[in-house]
Design a protein around this motif. Sequence first.
Motif, PDB file in Angstrom:
ATOM      1  N   GLY A  76       0.808  -1.220   0.000  1.00 47.33           N
ATOM      2  CA  GLY A  76       0.000   0.000   0.000  1.00 47.33           C
ATOM      3  C   GLY A  76       0.833   1.258   0.000  1.00 47.33           C
ATOM      4  O   GLY A  76       0.544   2.209  -0.740  1.00 47.33           O
ATOM      5  N   VAL A  77       1.880   1.296   0.814  1.00 46.89           N
ATOM      6  CA  VAL A  77       2.748   2.477   0.865  1.00 46.89           C
ATOM      7  C   VAL A  77       3.458   2.661  -0.470  1.00 46.89           C
ATOM      8  O   VAL A  77       3.563   3.782  -0.965  1.00 46.89           O
ATOM      9  N   HIS A  78       3.935   1.576  -1.068  1.00 48.35           N
ATOM     10  CA  HIS A  78       4.564   1.690  -2.397  1.00 48.35           C
ATOM     11  C   HIS A  78       3.581   2.247  -3.420  1.00 48.35           C
ATOM     12  O   HIS A  78       3.960   3.063  -4.255  1.00 48.35           O
ATOM     13  N   THR A  79       2.334   1.832  -3.342  1.00 54.63           N
ATOM     14  CA  THR A  79       1.323   2.314  -4.286  1.00 54.63           C
ATOM     15  C   THR A  79       1.029   3.791  -4.046  1.00 54.63           C
ATOM     16  O   THR A  79       0.966   4.581  -4.998  1.00 54.63           O
ATOM     17  N   ILE A  80       0.833   4.174  -2.783  1.00 56.86           N
ATOM     18  CA  ILE A  80       0.512   5.567  -2.456  1.00 56.86           C
ATOM     19  C   ILE A  80       1.659   6.508  -2.798  1.00 56.86           C
ATOM     20  O   ILE A  80       1.466   7.576  -3.364  1.00 56.86           O
ATOM     21  N   VAL A  81       2.880   6.098  -2.453  1.00 57.00           N
ATOM     22  CA  VAL A  81       4.046   6.943  -2.680  1.00 57.00           C
ATOM     23  C   VAL A  81       4.436   6.948  -4.160  1.00 57.00           C
ATOM     24  O   VAL A  81       5.044   7.898  -4.652  1.00 57.00           O
ATOM     25  N   GLY A  82       4.081   5.890  -4.873  1.00 59.76           N
ATOM     26  CA  GLY A  82       4.382   5.825  -6.304  1.00 59.76           C
ATOM     27  C   GLY A  82       5.796   5.396  -6.605  1.00 59.76           C
ATOM     28  O   GLY A  82       6.387   5.825  -7.595  1.00 59.76           O
ATOM     29  N   THR A  83       6.361   4.524  -5.770  1.00 54.59           N
ATOM     30  CA  THR A  83       7.733   4.075  -5.992  1.00 54.59           C
ATOM     31  C   THR A  83       7.847   3.041  -7.102  1.00 54.59           C
ATOM     32  O   THR A  83       8.937   2.757  -7.562  1.00 54.59           O
ATOM     33  N   GLY A  84       6.742   2.475  -7.521  1.00 58.27           N
ATOM     34  CA  GLY A  84       6.786   1.546  -8.643  1.00 58.27           C
ATOM     35  C   GLY A  84       7.223   0.147  -8.278  1.00 58.27           C
ATOM     36  O   GLY A  84       7.830  -0.548  -9.077  1.00 58.27           O
ATOM     37  N   LEU A  85       6.908  -0.293  -7.064  1.00 59.43           N
ATOM     38  CA  LEU A  85       7.294  -1.635  -6.641  1.00 59.43           C
ATOM     39  C   LEU A  85       6.729  -2.692  -7.573  1.00 59.43           C
ATOM     40  O   LEU A  85       7.445  -3.595  -8.005  1.00 59.43           O
ATOM     41  N   THR A  86       5.461  -2.569  -7.905  1.00 58.41           N
ATOM     42  CA  THR A  86       4.824  -3.594  -8.721  1.00 58.41           C
ATOM     43  C   THR A  86       5.281  -3.559 -10.180  1.00 58.41           C
ATOM     44  O   THR A  86       5.150  -4.548 -10.882  1.00 58.41           O
ATOM     45  N   SER A  87       5.835  -2.450 -10.625  1.00 57.91           N
ATOM     46  CA  SER A  87       6.338  -2.387 -12.000  1.00 57.91           C
ATOM     47  C   SER A  87       7.848  -2.591 -12.073  1.00 57.91           C
ATOM     48  O   SER A  87       8.425  -2.569 -13.143  1.00 57.91           O
ATOM     49  N   GLY A  88       8.486  -2.786 -10.924  1.00 55.09           N
ATOM     50  CA  GLY A  88       9.926  -3.044 -10.886  1.00 55.09           C
ATOM     51  C   GLY A  88      10.775  -1.802 -10.970  1.00 55.09           C
ATOM     52  O   GLY A  88      11.959  -1.883 -11.292  1.00 55.09           O
ATOM     53  N   ASP A  89      10.220  -0.623 -10.695  1.00 53.85           N
ATOM     54  CA  ASP A  89      10.966   0.629 -10.809  1.00 53.85           C
ATOM     55  C   ASP A  89      11.530   1.137  -9.478  1.00 53.85           C
ATOM     56  O   ASP A  89      12.218   2.147  -9.459  1.00 53.85           O
ATOM     57  N   ALA A  90      11.228   0.493  -8.381  1.00 54.75           N
ATOM     58  CA  ALA A  90      11.689   0.965  -7.076  1.00 54.75           C
ATOM     59  C   ALA A  90      13.174   0.666  -6.892  1.00 54.75           C
ATOM     60  O   ALA A  90      13.688  -0.357  -7.349  1.00 54.75           O
ATOM     61  N   THR A  91      13.865   1.572  -6.213  1.00 57.87           N
ATOM     62  CA  THR A  91      15.276   1.344  -5.906  1.00 57.87           C
ATOM     63  C   THR A  91      15.386   0.482  -4.658  1.00 57.87           C
ATOM     64  O   THR A  91      14.432   0.326  -3.903  1.00 57.87           O
ATOM     65  N   ALA A  92      16.580  -0.051  -4.429  1.00 58.13           N
ATOM     66  CA  ALA A  92      16.812  -0.894  -3.254  1.00 58.13           C
ATOM     67  C   ALA A  92      16.569  -0.117  -1.967  1.00 58.13           C
ATOM     68  O   ALA A  92      16.007  -0.649  -1.004  1.00 58.13           O
ATOM     69  N   THR A  93      16.945   1.153  -1.945  1.00 55.89           N
ATOM     70  CA  THR A  93      16.729   1.978  -0.755  1.00 55.89           C
ATOM     71  C   THR A  93      15.251   2.194  -0.510  1.00 55.89           C
ATOM     72  O   THR A  93      14.787   2.078   0.639  1.00 55.89           O
ATOM     73  N   GLU A  94      14.490   2.505  -1.552  1.00 53.79           N
ATOM     74  CA  GLU A  94      13.046   2.701  -1.397  1.00 53.79           C
ATOM     75  C   GLU A  94      12.369   1.435  -0.872  1.00 53.79           C
ATOM     76  O   GLU A  94      11.523   1.495   0.020  1.00 53.79           O
ATOM     77  N   ILE A  95      12.743   0.306  -1.437  1.00 53.37           N
ATOM     78  CA  ILE A  95      12.154  -0.968  -1.022  1.00 53.37           C
ATOM     79  C   ILE A  95      12.432  -1.229   0.452  1.00 53.37           C
ATOM     80  O   ILE A  95      11.534  -1.577   1.221  1.00 53.37           O
ATOM     81  N   THR A  96      13.671  -1.039   0.857  1.00 49.47           N
ATOM     82  CA  THR A  96      14.065  -1.308   2.242  1.00 49.47           C
ATOM     83  C   THR A  96      13.410  -0.339   3.215  1.00 49.47           C
ATOM     84  O   THR A  96      12.896  -0.756   4.261  1.00 49.47           O
ATOM     85  N   VAL A  97      13.388   0.941   2.882  1.00 46.05           N
ATOM     86  CA  VAL A  97      12.801   1.945   3.782  1.00 46.05           C
ATOM     87  C   VAL A  97      11.299   1.712   3.951  1.00 46.05           C
ATOM     88  O   VAL A  97      10.779   1.752   5.076  1.00 46.05           O
ATOM     89  N   VAL A  98      10.604   1.440   2.865  1.00 49.29           N
ATOM     90  CA  VAL A  98       9.161   1.206   2.952  1.00 49.29           C
ATOM     91  C   VAL A  98       8.878  -0.060   3.758  1.00 49.29           C
ATOM     92  O   VAL A  98       7.977  -0.094   4.598  1.00 49.29           O
TER      93      VAL A  98
END
Length: 120
Positions: A76-98
Amino acid sequence: MVSGFRLVSVTLALNLALVTLVGPLADTLGVTGLRWSVVAIAVSLALGFALLSHNSELYVDGVWHFGFLVFLLSIGVHTIVGTGLTSGDATATEITVVWLFAVVAVLVAFKETVREQLRA
């Protein structure tokens, strides 16, 4: 002594919490998913064994609730923030912090229950 069935259940529940960290990190870092999956299961197994060794009466459904809430909150946080987790666009830092935010948020929300379970 740790019950095998309880250990398997706790391991799977903890693995559910780890899946939104391990899978996306494997994709981002270009590591094979199988290797990361084995590491995630090993970590979940070790943590589950430690929890059950510390408190053999651990409320296993509570661990499932924890795993499910971390899973949902991190997606949910990835979706709201728009980091692109589900599309594979999130960075390693974004993934870990979320993911860490999701774990801490669930632990804080249920801090009394967590304290009760960790008291042996």
